[in-house]
Design a protein around this motif. Structure first.
Motif: not given
Length: 664
Positions: A340, A373, A379, A385, A387, A418
């Motif tokens: 994330y 992504i 984002i 959120p 990834i 992240n």
């Protein structure tokens, strides 16, 4: 088989469905919002239809627009993915009314399982074990309090229409019941349009285990064994695995059979997941049924060798299940980590912005990445959120843990916060390695999983300086410009001497380098180190300290350098970087937005007197509702925003004057 399908979703799940459709020779139609005009799922699909503005309520939740997109393109079926409209009975009915196949369960099954209270009544009749509690429709607060008292504290208040960890409150005692009830109902009303709740006994140290089931239109049912999803933050899953470790086989088999009974009770068709809350001894209670594909379905695919999206398509087309129960086997062990854009060190708040550098681990039959992504993508506050999902497989759990650790070491993200370092610590955590699992694992291992700022070794600091040195020298070599014109903050002492200044965690590092024929001499804090170094490519440097040689990954931006080492990341900024600060007089009495989002509640007015920890305002972004609480007793002198307003991170929300003895 279908000739063309539309995917009523976005991101990694849309890409995932497109991948299987292409394998089967099925044409695909994507839908997209303003924010997703250049998204990967749009590029991968054969066709793409614009459906509205960036907020999901104006695009991905617009049933009429999605139906019209299917009609316009001639799509015979719609795959809803997960989230958005995937469990919406009105959407499924709209598909049916327009002679479009909904790749999911029948409307009646969605309705039956959509409300927790209703589904639990059905499950009780089907003999599926339930957590002790109140699952009725009587919603009078005093009555609900009586039920909670009868069950015994602690209890969970859960939104009847809830899911995804939303609309859930843990109540430790009777005194706090009504405040938790009001908060839960408010969140449920805002999130699901339904504020009905149920009350259940809170299971101490519970595990969260779910069973993947499939049914077809011919009365056949199978399960795909189970997944353990106990590792959660904010009641949302972070890391899943299959099969569930350290569980008695008879208990697992009872869960699997209960899941089949649950599916049969509602004449289920397609992919579904029956979720159980499980005591440490393996006793399981039905929690809910998700009438869709799950985010964590890849771990089931990895241990069974089956493509669950292909199964969905075949069943929706009217074919019987591709295999019967005796043909399904568990092979090895699989783990899935959800990567994330978020800040684990700051309560897992979402991070927004552009991904300036993204490197996925190398994929093979043991390592898989599901994502929508790529490097350079943004984002935003509009959607989840996530990834990517990182999935690994190995012959057994211990080997899978090692595989995941190595894969996380190769997963590099820069440009925003992240959770990769957090995930790596998680798979290395002793509790997780020992399969000592429960939904509170992250909290009880907080000191290990969420340490204070990582200390920096001399070698790491010098490595960052070396990266800066080599990158700048490389630039000089290609531009033939003097060093002081390309980077005025470097000081050229002699033809082979340089000073690199970096900041790490508010600490200024002054690293002196002297270049000699036998390598580089670096000096930091009077410690002198000899090394050799060279750039292998724009993101990899090879460094040799004494007899130790290693390759180090990095990313360089105008703001600084990020080093990636052993699953962790270390960010260095340049000395010239300026940080925006607001005068103390403007901030000391103002409550600040911790993240960008939408104001969902304003619970106070000017001149209201509040107590410490009172909720004054709530805002929501990317599936998170955050409560703005009073840090002290005080008087509200200004509330700057109203319900529905958009705010940015750092915006002043409320001005709160501390209570003094002089205040009447």
């Amino acid at each position: 088989m279908f000739e063309k399908i539309l995917i009523a979703n976005r991101g990694e799940i849309a890409c995932r469905v497109i991948r299987t459709a292409k394998k089967l020779g099925i044409s695909t139609v994507a839908v997209y919002s303003d924010a997703d005009a250049n998204a990967q799922h749009v590029k991968l699909a054969d066709e793409a239809i614009y459906i509205g503005a960036s907020p999901a309520s104006q695009s991905y939740l617009q049933i009429d627009r999605i139906i019209e997109a299917a009609r316009l393109t001639g799509a015979q079926a719609i795959h809803p993915g997960y989230g958005f409209l995937s469990e919406n009975d009105q959407f499924a009915r709209a598909c049916q009314q327009n002679q479009i196949v909904f790749i999911g369960p029948p409307v009646d099954a969605i309705l039956a399982m959509g409300l927790k209270a209703t589904s639990k009544v059905l499950m009780e009749k089907a003999g599926v074990p339930l957590t002790p509690g109140y699952h009725g429709t009587h919603q009078d607060p005093d009555f609900l309090k009586q039920q909670a008292d009868k069950i015994g504290y602690p209890v969970l208040i859960k939104a009847s229409a809830g899911g995804g960890g939303k609309g859930m409150r843990l109540v430790e005692d009777g005194e706090s019941f009504f405040s938790h009830l009001a908060s839960c109902k408010s969140e449920a009303r805002a999130s699901f349009g339904n504020d009905d709740v149920l009350i259940e006994r809170y299971v101490i140290q519970p595990r969260h285990i779910e069973v993947q089931v499939f049914g077809d239109m011919h009365g056949n049912y199978v399960h795909f064994f189970e997944r353990d999803c106990s590792v959660q933050r904010r009641h949302q899953k972070v890391l899943e695995e299959a099969p569930a470790p350290h569980m008695p086989e008879d208990k697992l088999e009872a869960m699997r059979q209960a899941a089949i009974n649950a599916a049969r009770a509602v004449n289920y068709v397609g992919a579904g997941t029956v979720e159980f809350i499980v005591e440490q001894n393996g006793t399981a209670y039905f929690m809910e049924m998700n009438t869709r594909l799950q985010v964590e379905h890849p771990v089931t695919e990895m241990i069974t060798g089956e493509d669950l999206v292909e199964w969905q398509l075949r069943v929706a087309f009217g074919e019987p299940l591709p295999k019967q129960q005796h043909e399904l086997r568990i092979n090895g062990h699989a783990l899935e980590a959800r990567v994330y854009a978020e800040q684990p060190e700051n309560g897992f708040l979402p991070a927004i912005g552009q991904i300036t550098y993204l490197k996925y681990p190398q994929q093979n039959d043991r390592v898989r990445v599901d994502s929508g992504i790529i490097e350079g993508d943004e984002i935003s506050t509009f959607y989840d959120p996530m990834i990517a999902k990182l999935i690994v497989w190995a012959e057994n759990r211990d080997a899978a843990l090692i595989q995941m650790h190595h894969a996380l070491e190769q997963f590099h993200v820069d440009g925003l916060g992240n959770n990769i370092a957090f995930l790596d610590r998680l798979v290395c955590c002793q509790s997780f390695k020992n399969a000592d699992l429960d939904t509170n694992l992250i909290q009880r291992e907080e000191n290990f999983l969420l340490p204070s700022k990582a200390s920096l070794t001399t070698e790491q600091a010098i490595s960052a300086g070396v990266v800066e040195l080599l990158c700048r020298l490389e630039k000089i070599q290609h531009t033939h410009s003097p060093v002081w014109s390309t980077h005025p903050f470097w000081r050229l002492n002699q033809s082979s001497s340089y000073l690199v200044s970096l900041i790490y965690s508010d600490q200024t590092l002054q690293i002196h380098f002297n270049l000699h024929a036998d390598g580089i001499w670096a000096t930091l804090n009077h410690e002198k180190v000899h090394l050799q170094a060279k750039l292998l490519d724009q993101h990899t440097v090879q460094i040799k300290f004494a007899n130790q040689k290693f390759n180090l990954s990095f990313n360089q931006t105008e703001q600084g350098i990020t080093l990636f080492q052993k699953g962790q990341s270390y960010k260095f900024s340049y000395v010239e970087t300026k940080f925006n600060q607001t005068d103390d007089e403007n901030t000391e009495n103002n409550l600040i937005a911790p993240m960008p989002g939408v104001i969902t509640q304003v619970l106070v007015n000017s001149k209201d007197m509040v107590k410490k920890n009172d909720v004054l305002m709530t805002l929501e972004a990317m599936k998170i509702e955050y409560s703005i609480r009073a840090p002290y007793d005080g008087i509200v002198t200004n509330a700057y925003y109203q319900h529905g307003d958009q705010v940015k991170s750092g915006d002043k929300l409320i001005e709160l004057q501390p209570m003094t003895e002089n205040v009447a």
